[in-house]
Design a protein around this motif. Structure first.
Motif, PDB file in Angstrom:
ATOM      1  N   PHE A 239      38.600   9.531 -19.997  1.00 14.88           N
ATOM      2  CA  PHE A 239      38.479   8.264 -20.435  1.00 14.88           C
ATOM      3  C   PHE A 239      39.927   8.091 -22.231  1.00 14.88           C
ATOM      4  CE2 PHE A 239      34.836   7.865 -19.125  1.00 14.88           C
ATOM      5  CZ  PHE A 239      34.105   6.736 -18.750  1.00 14.88           C
ATOM      6  N   GLU A 240      39.907   6.761 -21.404  1.00 13.21           N
ATOM      7  CA  GLU A 240      41.117   6.693 -22.603  1.00 13.21           C
ATOM      8  C   GLU A 240      41.679   4.807 -22.934  1.00 13.21           C
ATOM      9  OE1 GLU A 240      46.052   6.751 -23.546  1.00 13.21           O
ATOM     10  OE2 GLU A 240      45.247   7.758 -21.659  1.00 13.21           O
ATOM     11  N   ASN A 241      41.150   5.089 -24.116  1.00 11.47           N
ATOM     12  CA  ASN A 241      40.794   3.471 -24.924  1.00 11.47           C
ATOM     13  C   ASN A 241      39.846   2.838 -24.100  1.00 11.47           C
ATOM     14  OD1 ASN A 241      42.890   3.731 -26.709  1.00 11.47           O
ATOM     15  ND2 ASN A 241      44.605   3.389 -24.616  1.00 11.47           N
ATOM     16  N   ASN A 242      38.703   3.647 -23.955  1.00  5.87           N
ATOM     17  CA  ASN A 242      37.097   2.584 -23.630  1.00  5.87           C
ATOM     18  C   ASN A 242      37.315   2.516 -22.199  1.00  5.87           C
ATOM     19  OD1 ASN A 242      35.922   2.669 -26.650  1.00  5.87           O
ATOM     20  ND2 ASN A 242      38.108   1.103 -26.531  1.00  5.87           N
ATOM     21  N   VAL A 243      38.020   2.795 -21.177  1.00  9.56           N
ATOM     22  CA  VAL A 243      38.699   3.044 -19.782  1.00  9.56           C
ATOM     23  C   VAL A 243      38.769   4.194 -19.342  1.00  9.56           C
ATOM     24  CG1 VAL A 243      40.770   2.328 -19.756  1.00  9.56           C
ATOM     25  CG2 VAL A 243      39.365   1.525 -18.040  1.00  9.56           C
ATOM     26  N   ALA A 244      37.535   4.322 -17.587  1.00 12.49           N
ATOM     27  CA  ALA A 244      37.578   5.373 -17.125  1.00 12.49           C
ATOM     28  C   ALA A 244      39.418   6.048 -16.100  1.00 12.49           C
ATOM     29  CB  ALA A 244      36.866   5.525 -16.405  1.00 12.49           C
ATOM     30  N   TYR A 245      39.372   6.616 -16.147  1.00 15.12           N
ATOM     31  CA  TYR A 245      40.541   6.567 -14.947  1.00 15.12           C
ATOM     32  C   TYR A 245      40.395   8.277 -13.994  1.00 15.12           C
ATOM     33  CZ  TYR A 245      45.605   6.745 -13.101  1.00 15.12           C
ATOM     34  OH  TYR A 245      46.323   6.848 -12.697  1.00 15.12           O
ATOM     35  N   ILE A 246      40.444   7.524 -12.711  1.00 16.95           N
ATOM     36  CA  ILE A 246      40.379   8.726 -11.794  1.00 16.95           C
ATOM     37  C   ILE A 246      41.994   9.658 -11.495  1.00 16.95           C
ATOM     38  CG2 ILE A 246      39.818   9.398  -9.783  1.00 16.95           C
ATOM     39  CD1 ILE A 246      38.197   6.896  -9.602  1.00 16.95           C
ATOM     40  N   ASP A 247      42.497  11.022 -12.343  1.00 12.25           N
ATOM     41  CA  ASP A 247      43.452  11.577 -11.502  1.00 12.25           C
ATOM     42  C   ASP A 247      43.661  11.720 -10.256  1.00 12.25           C
ATOM     43  OD1 ASP A 247      45.426  13.738 -10.869  1.00 12.25           O
ATOM     44  OD2 ASP A 247      45.133  14.405 -12.794  1.00 12.25           O
ATOM     45  N   TYR A 248      44.503  11.425  -9.046  1.00  8.35           N
ATOM     46  CA  TYR A 248      43.795  11.239  -7.940  1.00  8.35           C
ATOM     47  C   TYR A 248      44.452  12.717  -7.335  1.00  8.35           C
ATOM     48  CZ  TYR A 248      49.374   9.741  -8.415  1.00  8.35           C
ATOM     49  OH  TYR A 248      50.949  10.170  -7.862  1.00  8.35           O
ATOM     50  N   ALA A 249      45.194  13.390  -8.169  1.00 12.05           N
ATOM     51  CA  ALA A 249      45.755  14.620  -7.823  1.00 12.05           C
ATOM     52  C   ALA A 249      44.732  15.855  -7.888  1.00 12.05           C
ATOM     53  CB  ALA A 249      46.671  15.260  -9.082  1.00 12.05           C
ATOM     54  N   LYS A 250      43.355  15.417  -8.968  1.00 13.63           N
ATOM     55  CA  LYS A 250      42.438  16.117  -8.904  1.00 13.63           C
ATOM     56  C   LYS A 250      41.264  15.865  -7.626  1.00 13.63           C
ATOM     57  CE  LYS A 250      43.606  17.643 -13.035  1.00 13.63           C
ATOM     58  NZ  LYS A 250      43.108  18.204 -15.444  1.00 13.63           N
ATOM     59  N   CYS A 251      40.420  14.380  -7.651  1.00  8.62           N
ATOM     60  CA  CYS A 251      40.024  14.196  -7.136  1.00  8.62           C
ATOM     61  C   CYS A 251      39.813  14.124  -5.645  1.00  8.62           C
ATOM     62  CB  CYS A 251      40.119  12.133  -7.082  1.00  8.62           C
ATOM     63  SG  CYS A 251      38.590  11.509  -5.949  1.00  8.62           S
ATOM     64  N   LYS A 252      38.484  14.697  -5.973  1.00  9.32           N
ATOM     65  CA  LYS A 252      38.301  15.711  -4.344  1.00  9.32           C
ATOM     66  C   LYS A 252      37.690  14.693  -3.733  1.00  9.32           C
ATOM     67  CE  LYS A 252      40.305  19.429  -5.663  1.00  9.32           C
ATOM     68  NZ  LYS A 252      40.745  20.477  -4.797  1.00  9.32           N
ATOM     69  N   LEU A 253      37.065  13.117  -3.701  1.00  7.25           N
ATOM     70  CA  LEU A 253      36.785  11.841  -2.756  1.00  7.25           C
ATOM     71  C   LEU A 253      35.265  12.662  -2.510  1.00  7.25           C
ATOM     72  CD1 LEU A 253      39.997  11.879  -0.292  1.00  7.25           C
ATOM     73  CD2 LEU A 253      39.608  10.709  -2.169  1.00  7.25           C
ATOM     74  N   CYS A 254      34.752  13.120  -3.819  1.00  4.04           N
ATOM     75  CA  CYS A 254      33.023  13.031  -3.011  1.00  4.04           C
ATOM     76  C   CYS A 254      32.168  11.718  -3.433  1.00  4.04           C
ATOM     77  CB  CYS A 254      32.615  14.306  -3.906  1.00  4.04           C
ATOM     78  SG  CYS A 254      32.711  14.031  -5.592  1.00  4.04           S
ATOM     79  N   ARG A 255      33.123  10.743  -3.711  1.00  4.43           N
ATOM     80  CA  ARG A 255      32.531   8.889  -4.234  1.00  4.43           C
ATOM     81  C   ARG A 255      31.248   9.539  -4.968  1.00  4.43           C
ATOM     82  NH1 ARG A 255      32.567   6.091   0.862  1.00  4.43           N
ATOM     83  NH2 ARG A 255      32.516   4.693  -0.588  1.00  4.43           N
ATOM     84  N   GLU A 256      30.924  10.672  -5.700  1.00  3.20           N
ATOM     85  CA  GLU A 256      29.850  10.399  -6.522  1.00  3.20           C
ATOM     86  C   GLU A 256      30.076   9.553  -7.821  1.00  3.20           C
ATOM     87  OE1 GLU A 256      28.906  14.618  -7.554  1.00  3.20           O
ATOM     88  OE2 GLU A 256      28.795  15.197  -5.880  1.00  3.20           O
ATOM     89  N   CYS A 257      31.151   9.750  -8.510  1.00  2.00           N
ATOM     90  CA  CYS A 257      31.365   8.825  -8.735  1.00  2.00           C
ATOM     91  C   CYS A 257      31.325   7.237  -9.080  1.00  2.00           C
ATOM     92  CB  CYS A 257      32.871   9.395 -10.479  1.00  2.00           C
ATOM     93  SG  CYS A 257      34.295   8.831  -8.517  1.00  2.00           S
ATOM     94  N   GLU A 258      32.003   6.754  -7.795  1.00  2.00           N
ATOM     95  CA  GLU A 258      31.027   5.188  -7.058  1.00  2.00           C
ATOM     96  C   GLU A 258      29.993   5.462  -6.679  1.00  2.00           C
ATOM     97  OE1 GLU A 258      32.464   3.021  -3.266  1.00  2.00           O
ATOM     98  OE2 GLU A 258      32.781   5.180  -3.516  1.00  2.00           O
ATOM     99  N   ALA A 259      28.969   6.389  -6.413  1.00  4.25           N
ATOM    100  CA  ALA A 259      27.498   6.699  -6.396  1.00  4.25           C
ATOM    101  C   ALA A 259      27.062   6.010  -7.848  1.00  4.25           C
ATOM    102  CB  ALA A 259      26.685   7.763  -5.501  1.00  4.25           C
ATOM    103  N   VAL A 260      27.076   6.559  -9.341  1.00  7.93           N
ATOM    104  CA  VAL A 260      26.709   6.298 -10.073  1.00  7.93           C
ATOM    105  C   VAL A 260      27.464   5.957 -10.810  1.00  7.93           C
ATOM    106  CG1 VAL A 260      25.975   9.181 -10.175  1.00  7.93           C
ATOM    107  CG2 VAL A 260      28.140   8.256 -11.293  1.00  7.93           C
TER     108      VAL A 260
END
Length: 293
Positions: A239-260
């Motif tokens: 989180f930076e300046n009140n908005v979330a950001y996904i680091d694609y280098a670390k993302c495992k594509l599990c989609r859990e964030c999308e679901a919640v």
């Protein structure tokens, strides 16, 4: 009279010869010998001259590549790994394969989710519009909808969706040259890794205001609730300046964030199956229950 004319011709001829000799030696002294490999490199370049590599064109890129000690800081996004392999072969360098990139529009503010509060009647240019005022809606961070990015793209990879009012990227045509990102005054277009089989996750919002103000301006925006970051077990969300950001280098594509995500600001694209929200939430609940035991 004839003698005068004759001497005039002789003097002019001699002067011409002297100047020619002088110019010859000056040319030799200041002669610039160009490395023939520059032409070879330029021949294998795509010839788009888009500037995506950071240079004025393919010729300038070729000159820089030949002069550089390696190709670590030189990459042609249009030609990709295939072209860079040819360049490396010409120069005798080694290169590391880079993940293919694609332009991503990080604005989820459709016409329905982000109603207009005023009407712009000026020049249809995002840059002009951004210079005059915040925009037609309550969100001062989102897409302005004039299509500067579409005009900037030399490959026909962008178009404006008349229903959502947002630009759409054609992944098959996108070369990741970055021209659209440079043209956007709101910086909502980002180059991201395409991901395996084109699958990727990203937060489609750049609004830096606090939650209540953001929610009032756009129903689809990131409200900074932090649920996604708390859910991610891979530390891929910051989180930076009140908005979330996904680091694609670390993302495992599990989609859990999308679901919640409560507002649908997180997008998962090119997945072979629809998002199983209930199944993912059950998995998260089971994991929490196991940790609490």
């Amino acid at each position: 009279m004839s003698t005068t004319i004759l001497w005039t011709l002789v003097i002019i001829t001699l002067l011409g010869l002297v100047l020619a000799v002088v110019l010859y030696f000056v040319a030799l002294k200041f002669k610039v010998v160009e490395d023939p490999r520059i032409d070879e490199v330029e021949k294998v370049m795509p010839g788009a001259n888009c500037g995506g590599c950071g240079f004025a064109g393919c010729r300038a890129f070729a000159e820089a590549a030949v002069k550089a000690p390696n190709l670590d800081n030189n990459y042609c996004p249009v030609g990709g790994n295939d072209v860079m392999a040819k360049v490396a072969a010409i120069l005798g360098y080694e290169i590391q394969q880079k993940a293919p990139m694609v332009a991503v529009v990080r604005c989820n503010g459709t016409c329905e989710a982000r109603p207009r509060i005023n009407e712009y009647q000026g020049v249809q240019s995002c840059r002009v519009k951004a210079a005059l005022y915040a925009g037609d809606t309550g969100c001062s961070f989102g897409c302005l909808g004039c299509g500067d990015c579409v005009e900037a793209c030399q490959f026909g990879a962008l178009s404006m969706d008349p229903v959502t009012g947002l630009p759409v990227v054609d992944e098959e045509k996108c070369t990741a040259c970055g021209a659209c990102a440079k043209a956007c005054p709101k910086a909502i277009i980002e180059l991201r890794a395409k991901g395996p089989r084109g699958m990727r996750m990203f937060v489609s919002c750049v609004n830096k205001d606090r939650g209540p103000a953001v929610k009032k301006a756009c129903a689809n925006a990131c409200i900074g609730c932090g649920i996604c970051a708390k859910t991610c077990t891979h530390e891929a969300i910051v989180f930076e300046n009140n908005v979330a950001y996904i680091d694609y280098a670390k993302c495992k594509l599990c989609r859990e964030c999308e679901a919640v995500c409560p507002t649908g600001a997180i997008h998962g694209v090119n997945y072979p199956k629809p998002l199983d929200v209930e199944g993912i939430k059950a998995r998260i609940a089971a994991r929490k229950a196991t940790k609490s035991e």
